[in-house]
Design a protein around this motif. Sequence first.
Motif, short mmCIF file in Angstrom:
data_model
loop_
_atom_site.label_atom_id
_atom_site.label_comp_id
_atom_site.label_asym_id
_atom_site.label_seq_id
_atom_site.Cartn_x
_atom_site.Cartn_y
_atom_site.Cartn_z
N ILE A 236 0.99 -1.21 -0.16
CA ILE A 236 0.21 -0.23 0.35
C ILE A 236 1.32 1.16 0.14
N GLY A 237 0.97 2.11 -1.19
CA GLY A 237 1.21 3.59 -0.97
C GLY A 237 1.95 3.32 -2.13
N SER A 238 2.94 1.89 -2.70
CA SER A 238 3.67 2.38 -3.86
C SER A 238 3.37 2.70 -5.07
N PRO A 239 4.24 2.04 -5.81
CA PRO A 239 3.82 2.92 -7.32
C PRO A 239 3.07 1.80 -7.96
N ALA A 240 1.91 1.62 -8.96
CA ALA A 240 1.09 1.27 -9.41
C ALA A 240 1.29 -0.29 -9.84
N PHE A 241 2.49 0.63 -10.85
CA PHE A 241 3.62 -0.40 -11.65
C PHE A 241 3.85 -1.73 -10.67
N THR A 242 4.97 -0.97 -9.31
CA THR A 242 5.33 -2.37 -8.60
C THR A 242 4.21 -2.87 -8.22
N ILE A 243 3.16 -2.48 -7.68
CA ILE A 243 1.95 -3.78 -7.52
C ILE A 243 1.71 -4.83 -8.74
N VAL A 244 1.66 -4.20 -9.40
CA VAL A 244 1.62 -4.91 -11.20
C VAL A 244 1.94 -6.16 -11.37
N LEU A 245 3.28 -4.92 -11.01
CA LEU A 245 4.71 -6.17 -11.35
C LEU A 245 4.51 -7.65 -10.17
N ALA A 246 4.53 -7.34 -9.10
CA ALA A 246 4.24 -7.75 -8.25
C ALA A 246 2.89 -9.80 -8.16
N THR A 247 1.96 -8.56 -9.17
CA THR A 247 1.42 -9.85 -9.57
C THR A 247 1.13 -10.86 -10.36
N VAL A 248 2.53 -10.05 -10.92
CA VAL A 248 2.52 -11.51 -12.13
C VAL A 248 3.88 -11.82 -12.01
N ALA A 249 4.58 -11.39 -10.36
CA ALA A 249 5.09 -12.62 -9.58
C ALA A 249 4.44 -13.77 -9.44
N VAL A 250 3.49 -12.90 -8.63
CA VAL A 250 2.34 -14.48 -8.12
C VAL A 250 1.95 -15.21 -8.89
N SER A 251 1.61 -14.62 -9.98
CA SER A 251 1.60 -15.43 -10.81
C SER A 251 2.49 -16.62 -11.84
N THR A 252 3.40 -16.29 -12.01
CA THR A 252 4.61 -17.37 -12.06
C THR A 252 4.71 -17.76 -10.68
N LEU A 253 4.92 -17.62 -9.94
CA LEU A 253 5.06 -18.37 -8.16
C LEU A 253 4.00 -19.51 -7.95
N LEU A 254 3.27 -18.70 -8.58
CA LEU A 254 2.05 -20.33 -8.31
C LEU A 254 1.62 -21.36 -9.17
N ARG A 255 2.00 -20.70 -10.34
CA ARG A 255 2.44 -22.36 -11.52
C ARG A 255 3.74 -23.30 -11.37
#
Length: 295
Positions: free
Chosen positions: A91-110
């Motif tokens: 919370i409070g981080s740039p939107a791009f940082t959060i988007v990259l975090a969700t991309v990383a989560v998707s890769t990690l889940l697979r």
Amino acid sequence: MDPLIVFLQAVVSGVSIGCIYALVALGFVLIYKATEVINFAQGELMMVGAFFAYTLVDLGGVPFVPGVLLALLATAAFGVLLNHLLLRPLIGSPAFTIVLATVAVSTLLRAVVAMIPGWGVETHRLSNPLAGQVVPIGKLVVSAEHLMVIAVTIVLVGALYFFFSRARVGVALQATSQNQLAAGYSGIDIRRMFGLIWGISAAVAALAGVLLAPAAFVHVNMGYIGLKAFPAAVLGGFGSLPGAVVGGLIIGVVEELAGLYAPEGVKNVAAYVVLLAVLMVRPQGLFGISKRVRV
């Protein structure tokens, strides 16, 4: 076969897969409206939900309907946990940082799913009581599974509409999505709302995975359907719940008709061609609201 019947069969099939796109797109929109975060792990939440259902129904022997309901609850809890572990610290981080975090989560889940015994990289079949059944409608012969997908989507969309328009918690979620600061001042627990919306969107994605499983089976890469659901959300107008549904249906029908009438390979890009064509005429999407800022 009568060309009209072939066309109608393709439309029904397109509406069915479009309903699945719509459900995943709804997950994108729900999270974005409440938190202004684009969750690129939405497809992987669908995949996790399908694996939960497969584990309960096929490996655990739980009857289909209770097993699916338990899988939806488990995926919702997983979504709440993801919000707690991922979104809150950012919370409070740039939107791009959060988007990259969700991309990383998707890769990690697979990667994690591929390593779990009994899941792995193999393709699994989720038992379905309607498998192989058809329903004749005049000259049309419609798969019972396609009708189930359409019926469940209609019921879910109606339930979400009732929830957000009538239920007290749903109205609080609407208020949070429209103005977080004002909602906080009025006594709404914003963090609780964030966790709730992640849980709801994860459950919706899991339901999409269960509905997709009879056609595409359960496997670690089924979450890539999010790459088709995201254009559906943009096509309808990102942030519009009705737009996500309409966008999903349009993408599904266009894909099926392209596979039937267009040269080979066009079906794979049809969704993006339609998206570009609509955005050139209406950049905010079909149901999006154009915002203008005076300087």
